[in-house]
Design a protein around this motif. Structure first.
Motif, short mmCIF file in Angstrom:
data_model
loop_
_atom_site.label_atom_id
_atom_site.label_comp_id
_atom_site.label_asym_id
_atom_site.label_seq_id
_atom_site.Cartn_x
_atom_site.Cartn_y
_atom_site.Cartn_z
N THR A 36 0.86 -1.19 0.00
CA THR A 36 0.00 0.00 0.00
C THR A 36 0.90 1.24 0.00
O THR A 36 2.09 1.15 0.31
N PRO A 37 0.35 2.40 -0.31
CA PRO A 37 1.17 3.62 -0.28
C PRO A 37 1.84 3.87 1.08
O PRO A 37 3.01 4.29 1.12
N LEU A 38 1.15 3.59 2.18
CA LEU A 38 1.77 3.82 3.49
C LEU A 38 2.86 2.80 3.79
O LEU A 38 3.82 3.08 4.50
N TRP A 39 2.73 1.60 3.25
CA TRP A 39 3.81 0.62 3.40
C TRP A 39 5.03 1.08 2.61
O TRP A 39 6.14 1.06 3.12
N TRP A 40 4.82 1.52 1.36
CA TRP A 40 5.94 2.03 0.55
C TRP A 40 6.57 3.26 1.20
O TRP A 40 7.79 3.44 1.16
N PHE A 41 5.75 4.10 1.79
CA PHE A 41 6.25 5.27 2.52
C PHE A 41 7.20 4.81 3.62
O PHE A 41 8.29 5.36 3.79
N GLY A 42 6.81 3.78 4.37
CA GLY A 42 7.67 3.23 5.43
C GLY A 42 8.96 2.65 4.87
O GLY A 42 10.03 2.82 5.46
N VAL A 43 8.88 1.97 3.75
CA VAL A 43 10.08 1.42 3.12
C VAL A 43 11.02 2.56 2.73
O VAL A 43 12.24 2.51 2.99
N CYS A 44 10.47 3.60 2.12
CA CYS A 44 11.30 4.76 1.73
C CYS A 44 11.92 5.42 2.96
O CYS A 44 13.10 5.79 2.94
N LEU A 45 11.14 5.56 4.04
CA LEU A 45 11.68 6.15 5.27
C LEU A 45 12.74 5.25 5.90
O LEU A 45 13.56 5.73 6.69
N ARG A 92 0.23 1.13 12.90
CA ARG A 92 -0.40 0.46 11.77
C ARG A 92 0.55 0.60 10.59
O ARG A 92 1.45 1.42 10.61
N TYR A 93 0.33 -0.14 9.56
CA TYR A 93 1.12 -0.06 8.32
C TYR A 93 2.61 -0.30 8.58
O TYR A 93 3.48 0.39 8.07
N ASN A 94 2.88 -1.31 9.41
CA ASN A 94 4.27 -1.67 9.70
C ASN A 94 4.96 -2.16 8.44
O ASN A 94 4.36 -2.84 7.61
N VAL A 95 6.23 -1.85 8.32
CA VAL A 95 7.03 -2.34 7.21
C VAL A 95 7.25 -3.84 7.38
O VAL A 95 7.19 -4.61 6.42
N ILE A 96 7.48 -4.27 8.61
CA ILE A 96 7.66 -5.67 8.94
C ILE A 96 6.57 -6.04 9.95
O ILE A 96 6.50 -5.44 11.03
N PRO A 97 5.72 -7.01 9.63
CA PRO A 97 4.52 -7.22 10.44
C PRO A 97 4.73 -7.73 11.86
O PRO A 97 3.93 -7.46 12.73
#
Length: 185
Positions: A36-45, A92-97
């Motif tokens: 999801t966009p928030l997951w990708w946001f976390g990956v980028c961060l 929520r929206y953890n990069v690693i669950p």
């Protein structure tokens, strides 16, 4: 007082319930969070700040800064897990669950920001930087990730973070000033 066998049974039942909930969390993450966009946001961060740090760091200070950065990571993870487990907040929206913390915050944003602040204008009073850092992280970063619905404070108030962030910064600063290591032969 319960017998040892009763205590063992209670603990084992609790662990079984935790495993069931973790499996449910992984399923939710796989179906509804991953990509999801928030997951990708976390990956980028999680990645981009480290790239910026590699480019901007003073090469001759890399070891010293990383020493402080690893301290910040460790403290951030421990405090984040405690806060989550005690029900003070959750993510929520953890990069690693399976991690109860927000990976980008603990592993990237906190240490990289502190390392860059320590490196930039090193003669500024560390208290000034610590106050700046603690106010920005507590009253700007936390509200932004709450607004994005990544972070959900339950009983936690932003003001509670200020002294913690201040102490983390000052301790990291102190660590970078140490030169008491003996040589390894």
């Amino acid at each position: 007082m319960k017998s040892k066998e009763e205590v063992v049974q209670l603990i084992d039942e609790n662990v079984d319930q935790i495993h069931i909930l973790i499996q449910e969390k992984i399923e939710i993450w796989s179906n509804d969070v991953l990509y999801t966009p928030l997951w990708w946001f976390g990956v980028c961060l999680s990645v981009i700040p480290w790239i910026i740090w590699i480019i901007l760091r003073k090469n001759d200070s890399t070891d010293r800064l990383l020493y402080a950065g690893f301290f910040v990571m460790t403290i951030s993870i421990v405090l984040d897990v405690l806060g989550d487990q005690l029900g003070l907040w959750h993510y929520r929206y953890n990069v690693i669950p399976v991690l109860p913390t927000y990976f980008p915050w603990d592993i990237t944003l906190m240490p990289v920001t502190i390392m860059l602040l320590i490196q930039y204008k090193p003669n500024i009073n560390p208290w000034v930087k610590a106050i700046f850092f603690s106010i920005v992280t507590s009253f700007v970063a936390e509200p932004i990730i709450e607004w994005m619905e990544i972070y959900q404070p339950l009983t936690w108030k932003y003001i509670y973070s200020v002294p913690i962030q201040l102490i983390i910064y000052l301790t990291a600063h102190y660590i970078t000033r140490r030169d008491q290591f003996s040589k390894l032969y």
